[in-house]
Design a protein around this motif. Structure first.
Motif, PDB file in Angstrom:
ATOM      1  N   TYR A 124      12.715  15.898  62.698  1.00  0.00           N
ATOM      2  CA  TYR A 124      12.256  16.550  61.471  1.00  0.00           C
ATOM      3  C   TYR A 124      10.861  16.046  61.152  1.00  0.00           C
ATOM      4  O   TYR A 124      10.467  14.954  61.574  1.00  0.00           O
ATOM      5  CB  TYR A 124      13.173  16.204  60.299  1.00  0.00           C
ATOM      6  N   VAL A 125      10.120  16.823  60.376  1.00  0.00           N
ATOM      7  CA  VAL A 125       8.812  16.394  59.893  1.00  0.00           C
ATOM      8  C   VAL A 125       8.666  16.842  58.445  1.00  0.00           C
ATOM      9  O   VAL A 125       9.133  17.918  58.059  1.00  0.00           O
ATOM     10  CB  VAL A 125       7.655  16.943  60.766  1.00  0.00           C
ATOM     11  N   ALA A 126       8.061  15.989  57.635  1.00  0.00           N
ATOM     12  CA  ALA A 126       7.764  16.309  56.240  1.00  0.00           C
ATOM     13  C   ALA A 126       6.283  16.087  56.012  1.00  0.00           C
ATOM     14  O   ALA A 126       5.667  15.221  56.644  1.00  0.00           O
ATOM     15  CB  ALA A 126       8.581  15.431  55.296  1.00  0.00           C
ATOM     16  N   SER A 127       5.718  16.869  55.112  1.00  0.00           N
ATOM     17  CA  SER A 127       4.306  16.695  54.766  1.00  0.00           C
ATOM     18  C   SER A 127       4.159  16.675  53.255  1.00  0.00           C
ATOM     19  O   SER A 127       4.964  17.268  52.531  1.00  0.00           O
ATOM     20  CB  SER A 127       3.458  17.811  55.370  1.00  0.00           C
ATOM     21  N   SER A 128       3.122  15.986  52.799  1.00  0.00           N
ATOM     22  CA  SER A 128       2.857  15.883  51.368  1.00  0.00           C
ATOM     23  C   SER A 128       1.395  15.530  51.157  1.00  0.00           C
ATOM     24  O   SER A 128       0.788  14.852  51.983  1.00  0.00           O
ATOM     25  CB  SER A 128       3.747  14.793  50.751  1.00  0.00           C
ATOM     26  N   SER A 129       0.851  15.970  50.055  1.00  0.00           N
ATOM     27  CA  SER A 129      -0.517  15.582  49.685  1.00  0.00           C
ATOM     28  C   SER A 129      -0.523  14.765  48.404  1.00  0.00           C
ATOM     29  O   SER A 129      -1.583  14.433  47.893  1.00  0.00           O
ATOM     30  CB  SER A 129      -1.403  16.817  49.527  1.00  0.00           C
ATOM     31  N   ASP A 130       0.673  14.410  47.892  1.00  0.00           N
ATOM     32  CA  ASP A 130       0.757  13.657  46.648  1.00  0.00           C
ATOM     33  C   ASP A 130       1.680  12.436  46.750  1.00  0.00           C
ATOM     34  O   ASP A 130       2.363  12.086  45.796  1.00  0.00           O
ATOM     35  CB  ASP A 130       1.196  14.558  45.502  1.00  0.00           C
TER      36      ASP A 130
END
Length: 183
Positions: A149-155
Motif C-alpha cells: 500500500y502507499v499513502a500520500s499527504s501534504s499536511d
C-alpha cells in the motif's frame, strides 16, 4: 556530500541494547541523520542521531518512542525545507500500525498514526518530493497475504490518500519508494 573515511560507529548509545534496521538521510547543511530501533524484540524503541560535517562522532541518540509496546523497522526522509520525517511500525494497539514523527526547526511533532486497521501494517518506507508531499509505502496483511500500500499527504498525514498497489494472492513484500520533483 562528504566521505567518512574509515568506519564510524553510529549506535554507540543506548548502551546494552540490541540495535538494528538503520536508515540514513542527509540534509542541505551536510548533516547525516540516522534512525534505528534498539531493545529486545517486543520492547524496541526508535532512536535518531545526527553527525555534522565538523563533528567527530554522532550526537547522543534521541529516543523518539516511549510506549511499552514494540516499535521497529524505521525509515527516514528529509524534505526540501530540511524537515525530517521518520516512520516506523508500532504494535501499541496489539497489531502493527505505521506511525510518523517529524522534526522541523528543532521541534519534534507528536506521533501520528498513518494506518488504522486491525490488520498488520509493516516494513514502512518514506519519500518526500520537492513540494513537501510525503509518501509512505508498507506491507499490509489484510487479505491473509502481504500486499503493498502507499499513502500520500501534504499536511503531515492530518489528511491522506491511500491506495493498494498490489493485489496478487501471493505475498508482495519489502516495498521501497522514491519521489521525483513532481511527486
Amino acid at each position: 556530500m562528504w566521505a567518512f573515511g574509515g568506519n564510524r560507529r553510529v549506535s554507540w548509545g543506548p548502551a546494552g541494547l540490541d540495535k538494528g534496521h538503520p536508515a540514513t538521510a542527509s540534509d542541505s547543511d551536510g548533516n547525516l541523520w540516522v534512525v534505528w530501533h534498539a531493545g529486545v524484540a517486543g520492547q524496541r524503541d526508535i532512536y535518531v542521531s545526527t553527525w555534522g560535517p565538523q563533528d567527530d562522532r554522532f550526537a547522543e541518540p534521541i529516543r523518539l518512542t516511549s510506549d511499552a509496546a514494540d516499535q521497529a523497522n524505521p525509515d527516514i526522509a528529509i524534505g526540501p525545507d530540511d524537515k525530517l520525517y521518520v516512520v516506523w511500525q508500532d504494535n501499541r494497539r496489539g497489531n502493527w500500525d505505521i506511525y510518523l514523527r517529524t522534526l522541523s526547526r528543532g521541534v519534534w511533532s507528536a506521533e501520528t498514526r498513518i494506518t488504522d486497521s486491525d490488520d498488520g501494517q509493516t516494513a514502512p518506507v518514506i519519500a518526500v518530493d520537492n513540494a513537501s508531499g510525503c509518501y509512505v509505502a508498507w506491507e499490509d496483511d489484510a487479505d491473509g497475504h502481504s500486499d503493498i500500500y502507499v499513502a500520500s499527504s501534504s499536511d503531515g498525514f492530518v489528511s491522506q490518500t491511500a491506495a493498494r498497489v498490489t493485489s496478487n494472492t501471493s505475498d508482495q513484500t519489502d516495498p521501497d519508494i522514491a519521489a521525483d520533483a513532481w511527486g
